[in-house]
Scaffold this motif. Structure first.
Motif, PDB file in Angstrom:
ATOM      1  N   LEU A   1       0.838  -1.195   0.000  1.00 17.42           N
ATOM      2  CA  LEU A   1       0.000   0.000   0.000  1.00 17.42           C
ATOM      3  C   LEU A   1       0.880   1.254   0.000  1.00 17.42           C
ATOM      4  O   LEU A   1       1.931   1.292   0.631  1.00 17.42           O
ATOM      5  CB  LEU A   1      -0.923   0.013   1.220  1.00 17.42           C
ATOM      6  CG  LEU A   1      -1.934  -1.129   1.325  1.00 17.42           C
ATOM      7  CD1 LEU A   1      -2.718  -1.017   2.628  1.00 17.42           C
ATOM      8  CD2 LEU A   1      -2.865  -1.137   0.140  1.00 17.42           C
ATOM      9  N   THR A   2       0.395   2.254  -0.670  1.00 16.84           N
ATOM     10  CA  THR A   2       1.082   3.552  -0.649  1.00 16.84           C
ATOM     11  C   THR A   2       0.750   4.246   0.671  1.00 16.84           C
ATOM     12  O   THR A   2      -0.133   3.811   1.408  1.00 16.84           O
ATOM     13  CB  THR A   2       0.627   4.434  -1.829  1.00 16.84           C
ATOM     14  OG1 THR A   2      -0.757   4.732  -1.660  1.00 16.84           O
ATOM     15  CG2 THR A   2       0.872   3.747  -3.175  1.00 16.84           C
ATOM     16  N   ALA A   3       1.441   5.323   0.957  1.00 15.78           N
ATOM     17  CA  ALA A   3       1.215   6.066   2.203  1.00 15.78           C
ATOM     18  C   ALA A   3      -0.204   6.618   2.249  1.00 15.78           C
ATOM     19  O   ALA A   3      -0.861   6.588   3.302  1.00 15.78           O
ATOM     20  CB  ALA A   3       2.229   7.188   2.344  1.00 15.78           C
ATOM     21  N   ASP A   4      -0.733   7.103   1.125  1.00 18.33           N
ATOM     22  CA  ASP A   4      -2.108   7.627   1.083  1.00 18.33           C
ATOM     23  C   ASP A   4      -3.125   6.519   1.362  1.00 18.33           C
ATOM     24  O   ASP A   4      -4.103   6.711   2.086  1.00 18.33           O
ATOM     25  CB  ASP A   4      -2.411   8.258  -0.283  1.00 18.33           C
ATOM     26  CG  ASP A   4      -1.610   9.530  -0.518  1.00 18.33           C
ATOM     27  OD1 ASP A   4      -1.195  10.150   0.481  1.00 18.33           O
ATOM     28  OD2 ASP A   4      -1.428   9.887  -1.699  1.00 18.33           O
ATOM     29  N   GLU A   5      -2.875   5.356   0.778  1.00 21.30           N
ATOM     30  CA  GLU A   5      -3.802   4.235   0.979  1.00 21.30           C
ATOM     31  C   GLU A   5      -3.775   3.756   2.428  1.00 21.30           C
ATOM     32  O   GLU A   5      -4.814   3.421   2.999  1.00 21.30           O
ATOM     33  CB  GLU A   5      -3.458   3.086   0.027  1.00 21.30           C
ATOM     34  CG  GLU A   5      -3.727   3.411  -1.432  1.00 21.30           C
ATOM     35  CD  GLU A   5      -3.181   2.362  -2.393  1.00 21.30           C
ATOM     36  OE1 GLU A   5      -3.737   2.237  -3.482  1.00 21.30           O
ATOM     37  OE2 GLU A   5      -2.186   1.681  -2.041  1.00 21.30           O
ATOM     38  N   LYS A   6      -2.594   3.713   3.013  1.00 19.63           N
ATOM     39  CA  LYS A   6      -2.486   3.313   4.413  1.00 19.63           C
ATOM     40  C   LYS A   6      -3.242   4.281   5.312  1.00 19.63           C
ATOM     41  O   LYS A   6      -3.946   3.875   6.234  1.00 19.63           O
ATOM     42  CB  LYS A   6      -1.013   3.240   4.838  1.00 19.63           C
ATOM     43  CG  LYS A   6      -0.293   2.040   4.308  1.00 19.63           C
ATOM     44  CD  LYS A   6       1.146   2.013   4.800  1.00 19.63           C
ATOM     45  CE  LYS A   6       1.905   0.862   4.188  1.00 19.63           C
ATOM     46  NZ  LYS A   6       3.304   0.827   4.597  1.00 19.63           N
ATOM     47  N   ALA A   7      -3.096   5.585   5.045  1.00 21.42           N
ATOM     48  CA  ALA A   7      -3.783   6.603   5.849  1.00 21.42           C
ATOM     49  C   ALA A   7      -5.290   6.458   5.705  1.00 21.42           C
ATOM     50  O   ALA A   7      -6.037   6.513   6.699  1.00 21.42           O
ATOM     51  CB  ALA A   7      -3.336   8.001   5.429  1.00 21.42           C
ATOM     52  N   ARG A   8      -5.783   6.229   4.478  1.00 18.63           N
ATOM     53  CA  ARG A   8      -7.223   6.055   4.272  1.00 18.63           C
ATOM     54  C   ARG A   8      -7.717   4.800   4.974  1.00 18.63           C
ATOM     55  O   ARG A   8      -8.794   4.786   5.579  1.00 18.63           O
ATOM     56  CB  ARG A   8      -7.527   5.981   2.777  1.00 18.63           C
ATOM     57  CG  ARG A   8      -9.012   5.872   2.506  1.00 18.63           C
ATOM     58  CD  ARG A   8      -9.334   6.192   1.046  1.00 18.63           C
ATOM     59  NE  ARG A   8     -10.772   6.267   0.894  1.00 18.63           N
ATOM     60  CZ  ARG A   8     -11.504   5.401   0.204  1.00 18.63           C
ATOM     61  NH1 ARG A   8     -10.917   4.391  -0.402  1.00 18.63           N
ATOM     62  NH2 ARG A   8     -12.805   5.557   0.116  1.00 18.63           N
ATOM     63  N   LEU A   9      -6.926   3.739   4.932  1.00 18.74           N
ATOM     64  CA  LEU A   9      -7.293   2.496   5.612  1.00 18.74           C
ATOM     65  C   LEU A   9      -7.386   2.703   7.118  1.00 18.74           C
ATOM     66  O   LEU A   9      -8.315   2.212   7.761  1.00 18.74           O
ATOM     67  CB  LEU A   9      -6.286   1.385   5.273  1.00 18.74           C
ATOM     68  CG  LEU A   9      -6.544   0.019   5.888  1.00 18.74           C
ATOM     69  CD1 LEU A   9      -7.882  -0.543   5.415  1.00 18.74           C
ATOM     70  CD2 LEU A   9      -5.433  -0.946   5.558  1.00 18.74           C
ATOM     71  N   GLU A  10      -6.444   3.429   7.679  1.00 20.11           N
ATOM     72  CA  GLU A  10      -6.473   3.731   9.112  1.00 20.11           C
ATOM     73  C   GLU A  10      -7.722   4.520   9.476  1.00 20.11           C
ATOM     74  O   GLU A  10      -8.361   4.258  10.494  1.00 20.11           O
ATOM     75  CB  GLU A  10      -5.223   4.513   9.521  1.00 20.11           C
ATOM     76  CG  GLU A  10      -3.940   3.705   9.470  1.00 20.11           C
ATOM     77  CD  GLU A  10      -3.941   2.558  10.467  1.00 20.11           C
ATOM     78  OE1 GLU A  10      -4.507   2.704  11.571  1.00 20.11           O
ATOM     79  OE2 GLU A  10      -3.381   1.490  10.136  1.00 20.11           O
ATOM     80  N   ARG A  11      -8.067   5.502   8.632  1.00 23.51           N
ATOM     81  CA  ARG A  11      -9.294   6.293   8.886  1.00 23.51           C
ATOM     82  C   ARG A  11     -10.534   5.406   8.829  1.00 23.51           C
ATOM     83  O   ARG A  11     -11.438   5.526   9.648  1.00 23.51           O
ATOM     84  CB  ARG A  11      -9.428   7.420   7.852  1.00 23.51           C
ATOM     85  CG  ARG A  11      -8.550   8.627   8.120  1.00 23.51           C
ATOM     86  CD  ARG A  11      -8.966   9.844   7.292  1.00 23.51           C
ATOM     87  NE  ARG A  11      -9.484   9.538   5.974  1.00 23.51           N
ATOM     88  CZ  ARG A  11      -8.791   9.605   4.825  1.00 23.51           C
ATOM     89  NH1 ARG A  11      -7.520   9.981   4.850  1.00 23.51           N
ATOM     90  NH2 ARG A  11      -9.349   9.322   3.680  1.00 23.51           N
ATOM     91  N   LEU A  12     -10.577   4.506   7.864  1.00 19.79           N
ATOM     92  CA  LEU A  12     -11.740   3.618   7.732  1.00 19.79           C
ATOM     93  C   LEU A  12     -11.863   2.666   8.923  1.00 19.79           C
ATOM     94  O   LEU A  12     -12.957   2.403   9.417  1.00 19.79           O
ATOM     95  CB  LEU A  12     -11.655   2.809   6.435  1.00 19.79           C
ATOM     96  CG  LEU A  12     -11.904   3.567   5.141  1.00 19.79           C
ATOM     97  CD1 LEU A  12     -11.604   2.675   3.949  1.00 19.79           C
ATOM     98  CD2 LEU A  12     -13.339   4.060   5.090  1.00 19.79           C
ATOM     99  N   MET A  13     -10.749   2.160   9.376  1.00 18.21           N
ATOM    100  CA  MET A  13     -10.777   1.230  10.501  1.00 18.21           C
ATOM    101  C   MET A  13     -11.120   1.942  11.809  1.00 18.21           C
ATOM    102  O   MET A  13     -11.751   1.359  12.687  1.00 18.21           O
ATOM    103  CB  MET A  13      -9.436   0.487  10.607  1.00 18.21           C
ATOM    104  CG  MET A  13      -9.245  -0.483   9.439  1.00 18.21           C
ATOM    105  SD  MET A  13      -7.644  -1.282   9.404  1.00 18.21           S
ATOM    106  CE  MET A  13      -7.635  -2.157  10.910  1.00 18.21           C
ATOM    107  N   ALA A  14     -10.720   3.190  11.927  1.00 14.01           N
ATOM    108  CA  ALA A  14     -10.979   3.932  13.156  1.00 14.01           C
ATOM    109  C   ALA A  14     -12.389   4.538  13.155  1.00 14.01           C
ATOM    110  O   ALA A  14     -12.895   4.916  14.215  1.00 14.01           O
ATOM    111  CB  ALA A  14      -9.950   5.055  13.307  1.00 14.01           C
ATOM    112  N   ALA A  15     -13.018   4.627  12.017  1.00 10.03           N
ATOM    113  CA  ALA A  15     -14.338   5.265  11.898  1.00 10.03           C
ATOM    114  C   ALA A  15     -15.390   4.408  12.612  1.00 10.03           C
ATOM    115  O   ALA A  15     -15.287   3.209  12.738  1.00 10.03           O
ATOM    116  CB  ALA A  15     -14.713   5.450  10.458  1.00 10.03           C
TER     117      ALA A  15
END
Length: 165
Positions: A144-158
């Motif tokens: 995963l790219t850094a942007d994808e990792k950040a989006r994944l973290e946001r989705l998991m924390a939501a």
């Protein structure tokens, strides 16, 4: 439930009954030891008519003739091996429910264990190959790219009720 219990009872009764043999009362020898030998031999011999029953179980006329022949040979003083040899010489090895191991029946005796071993080997190879391919997917996972990792973290924390796009 009553039908199930009735069926269970019927099966229990049928399985508990001794097997019915085709030996007629006029065939039975007077000496119990010789009759026991005749019965044991009859269980080892194939009915040439039925082909999946011993002559002890078969009601075919030829099976009756073979049972009488076995009893005649025993009454004449033949050993069990001599009776079996006589019948195998007269009718061929097919008359034996459990064929002897010799050069003509070697393939018959070797094929089942070889098939079992071959099947086990194929299953072992399949499981190893499948295990390796499952391990390969973990190693070849897309990074995963850094942007994808950040989006994944946001989705998991939501929160599950939040709508994310």
């Amino acid at each position: 439930m009553k039908q199930f219990l009735a069926c269970l009872f019927a099966v229990t009764v049928l399985l508990g009954c001794p097997a019915a043999y085709a030996v007629q009362p006029d065939e039975i020898m007077a000496d119990p030891a010789k009759e026991s030998r005749a019965r044991d031999l009859s269980r080892e011999l194939r009915c040439m008519v039925c082909q999946n029953q011993s002559i002890d179980d078969s009601e075919a006329p030829l099976a009756r003739d073979l049972r009488l022949l076995v009893r005649e040979r025993i009454a004449a003083g033949d050993s069990d091996a001599q009776v079996i040899d006589f019948l195998a010489a007269r009718y061929g090895e097919f008359v034996l429910l459990k064929p002897r191991v010799n050069q003509h029946t070697l393939l018959l005796w070797l094929v089942p264990p070889l098939v079992l071993l071959g099947g086990g080997f194929v299953m072992w190879r399949y499981s190893r190959r499948r295990g390796k391919s499952a391990g390969d997917t973990d190693d070849s996972a897309v990074k995963l790219t850094a942007d994808e990792k950040a989006r994944l973290e946001r989705l998991m924390a939501a929160e599950p009720t939040e709508k994310l796009l």
